[in-house]
Design a protein around this motif. Structure first.
Motif, mmCIF file in Angstrom:
data_model
loop_
_atom_site.group_PDB
_atom_site.id
_atom_site.type_symbol
_atom_site.label_atom_id
_atom_site.label_comp_id
_atom_site.label_asym_id
_atom_site.label_seq_id
_atom_site.Cartn_x
_atom_site.Cartn_y
_atom_site.Cartn_z
ATOM 1 N N GLU A 208 -16.414 14.132 16.359
ATOM 2 C CA GLU A 208 -16.023 13.330 15.147
ATOM 3 C C GLU A 208 -16.761 12.270 15.588
ATOM 4 O O GLU A 208 -16.031 10.947 14.786
ATOM 5 C CB GLU A 208 -15.314 13.677 13.859
ATOM 6 C CG GLU A 208 -14.737 14.400 13.617
ATOM 7 C CD GLU A 208 -15.458 15.682 13.083
ATOM 8 O OE1 GLU A 208 -16.720 15.176 12.655
ATOM 9 O OE2 GLU A 208 -15.178 16.716 13.297
ATOM 10 N N HIS A 209 -17.867 11.720 16.521
ATOM 11 C CA HIS A 209 -18.055 10.566 17.368
ATOM 12 C C HIS A 209 -19.094 9.763 16.108
ATOM 13 O O HIS A 209 -19.069 8.179 16.270
ATOM 14 C CB HIS A 209 -19.265 10.941 17.919
ATOM 15 C CG HIS A 209 -20.242 11.229 17.922
ATOM 16 N ND1 HIS A 209 -21.447 11.366 17.540
ATOM 17 C CD2 HIS A 209 -19.791 12.782 18.439
ATOM 18 C CE1 HIS A 209 -21.752 12.346 17.120
ATOM 19 N NE2 HIS A 209 -21.439 13.587 18.539
ATOM 20 N N ASP A 210 -19.647 9.911 15.187
ATOM 21 C CA ASP A 210 -19.841 9.735 13.495
ATOM 22 C C ASP A 210 -18.976 8.423 12.966
ATOM 23 O O ASP A 210 -19.510 7.874 11.774
ATOM 24 C CB ASP A 210 -20.322 10.359 12.278
ATOM 25 C CG ASP A 210 -20.024 11.879 12.348
ATOM 26 O OD1 ASP A 210 -19.031 11.934 12.759
ATOM 27 O OD2 ASP A 210 -20.502 11.754 10.834
ATOM 28 N N ASP B 75 -10.342 4.528 7.616
ATOM 29 C CA ASP B 75 -10.111 5.423 6.282
ATOM 30 C C ASP B 75 -10.625 6.681 6.206
ATOM 31 O O ASP B 75 -10.768 7.825 6.610
ATOM 32 C CB ASP B 75 -10.344 4.557 5.292
ATOM 33 C CG ASP B 75 -9.990 3.701 4.827
ATOM 34 O OD1 ASP B 75 -8.250 3.703 5.169
ATOM 35 O OD2 ASP B 75 -10.086 2.998 4.341
ATOM 36 N N GLY B 76 -11.628 6.774 7.552
ATOM 37 C CA GLY B 76 -13.276 7.791 7.389
ATOM 38 C C GLY B 76 -12.110 8.839 8.168
ATOM 39 O O GLY B 76 -11.335 10.175 7.632
ATOM 40 N N LEU B 77 -11.654 8.703 9.582
ATOM 41 C CA LEU B 77 -10.327 9.216 10.791
ATOM 42 C C LEU B 77 -9.189 9.998 9.152
ATOM 43 O O LEU B 77 -8.946 11.478 9.802
ATOM 44 C CB LEU B 77 -9.512 8.207 11.323
ATOM 45 C CG LEU B 77 -9.032 8.996 12.604
ATOM 46 C CD1 LEU B 77 -9.659 10.210 12.975
ATOM 47 C CD2 LEU B 77 -8.399 7.317 13.334
ATOM 48 N N PRO C 159 -6.638 4.473 17.232
ATOM 49 C CA PRO C 159 -8.093 4.838 16.841
ATOM 50 C C PRO C 159 -8.768 3.209 17.054
ATOM 51 O O PRO C 159 -7.909 1.914 17.406
ATOM 52 C CB PRO C 159 -7.996 5.250 15.247
ATOM 53 C CG PRO C 159 -6.690 5.599 15.310
ATOM 54 C CD PRO C 159 -5.589 5.407 16.839
ATOM 55 N N PRO C 160 -9.800 3.397 17.672
ATOM 56 C CA PRO C 160 -10.569 2.630 17.707
ATOM 57 C C PRO C 160 -11.306 1.411 17.342
ATOM 58 O O PRO C 160 -12.023 0.602 17.673
ATOM 59 C CB PRO C 160 -11.976 2.899 19.280
ATOM 60 C CG PRO C 160 -12.018 4.145 18.734
ATOM 61 C CD PRO C 160 -10.246 4.256 17.990
ATOM 62 N N PHE C 161 -11.241 1.416 15.427
ATOM 63 C CA PHE C 161 -11.888 0.735 14.884
ATOM 64 C C PHE C 161 -10.506 0.027 14.221
ATOM 65 O O PHE C 161 -9.805 -0.561 14.854
ATOM 66 C CB PHE C 161 -11.052 1.543 13.498
ATOM 67 C CG PHE C 161 -12.304 3.366 13.892
ATOM 68 C CD1 PHE C 161 -13.269 3.771 14.067
ATOM 69 C CD2 PHE C 161 -11.022 4.485 13.954
ATOM 70 C CE1 PHE C 161 -13.515 4.929 14.136
ATOM 71 C CE2 PHE C 161 -11.439 5.587 13.916
ATOM 72 C CZ PHE C 161 -12.412 5.459 14.177
ATOM 73 N N ASP C 162 -11.643 -1.720 14.042
ATOM 74 C CA ASP C 162 -11.005 -2.431 13.610
ATOM 75 C C ASP C 162 -10.624 -2.949 12.157
ATOM 76 O O ASP C 162 -9.718 -3.612 12.213
ATOM 77 C CB ASP C 162 -12.295 -3.649 13.143
ATOM 78 C CG ASP C 162 -13.230 -3.846 14.073
ATOM 79 O OD1 ASP C 162 -13.303 -3.874 16.000
ATOM 80 O OD2 ASP C 162 -14.372 -4.263 13.994
ATOM 81 N N ASP C 163 -10.321 -2.173 11.434
ATOM 82 C CA ASP C 163 -9.676 -1.702 10.676
ATOM 83 C C ASP C 163 -8.325 -1.423 10.825
ATOM 84 O O ASP C 163 -7.901 -0.718 9.612
ATOM 85 C CB ASP C 163 -10.225 -1.449 8.969
ATOM 86 C CG ASP C 163 -10.994 -0.308 9.466
ATOM 87 O OD1 ASP C 163 -10.653 0.655 11.008
ATOM 88 O OD2 ASP C 163 -10.882 0.999 8.345
ATOM 89 N N THR C 164 -8.428 -0.389 11.584
ATOM 90 C CA THR C 164 -6.535 -0.133 12.412
ATOM 91 C C THR C 164 -5.469 -0.297 11.556
ATOM 92 O O THR C 164 -5.600 -1.804 12.482
ATOM 93 C CB THR C 164 -6.475 0.616 13.865
ATOM 94 O OG1 THR C 164 -8.010 1.455 14.113
ATOM 95 C CG2 THR C 164 -5.246 1.240 13.599
ATOM 96 N N PRO C 165 -5.150 0.125 11.022
ATOM 97 C CA PRO C 165 -3.913 -1.289 10.377
ATOM 98 C C PRO C 165 -2.107 -0.753 11.204
ATOM 99 O O PRO C 165 -2.404 -0.283 11.866
ATOM 100 C CB PRO C 165 -3.145 -0.432 9.341
ATOM 101 C CG PRO C 165 -3.852 0.895 9.397
ATOM 102 C CD PRO C 165 -4.661 0.896 10.154
#
Length: 64
Positions: free
Chosen positions: A11-13, A18-20, A41-47
């Protein structure tokens, strides 16, 4: 078995934590029985509590 790294590769998009979480819920609803967390997870919003939140998303039913 559902691996977090596998979801991220397939799911590279995805562009947010939250999307994850929503994608993890969808996969669980499709019949996955087990969930393994093998990467962060590599997201900036990862808590900070990301592991707990992903597990909760996996075991929480999808609302339709």
């Amino acid at each position: 078995m559902l691996w977090l790294s596998e979801v991220l590769l397939q799911e590279h998009d995805l562009d947010s934590f939250d999307g994850l979480c929503r994608k993890i819920q969808e996969r669980a609803a499709q019949g996955e029985m087990f969930f393994r967390i093998d990467v962060k997870p590599p997201f900036d919003d990862t808590p900070e509590d990301w592991e707990d939140r992903l597990e909760a998303a996996f075991y929480k039913p999808v609302k339709r």
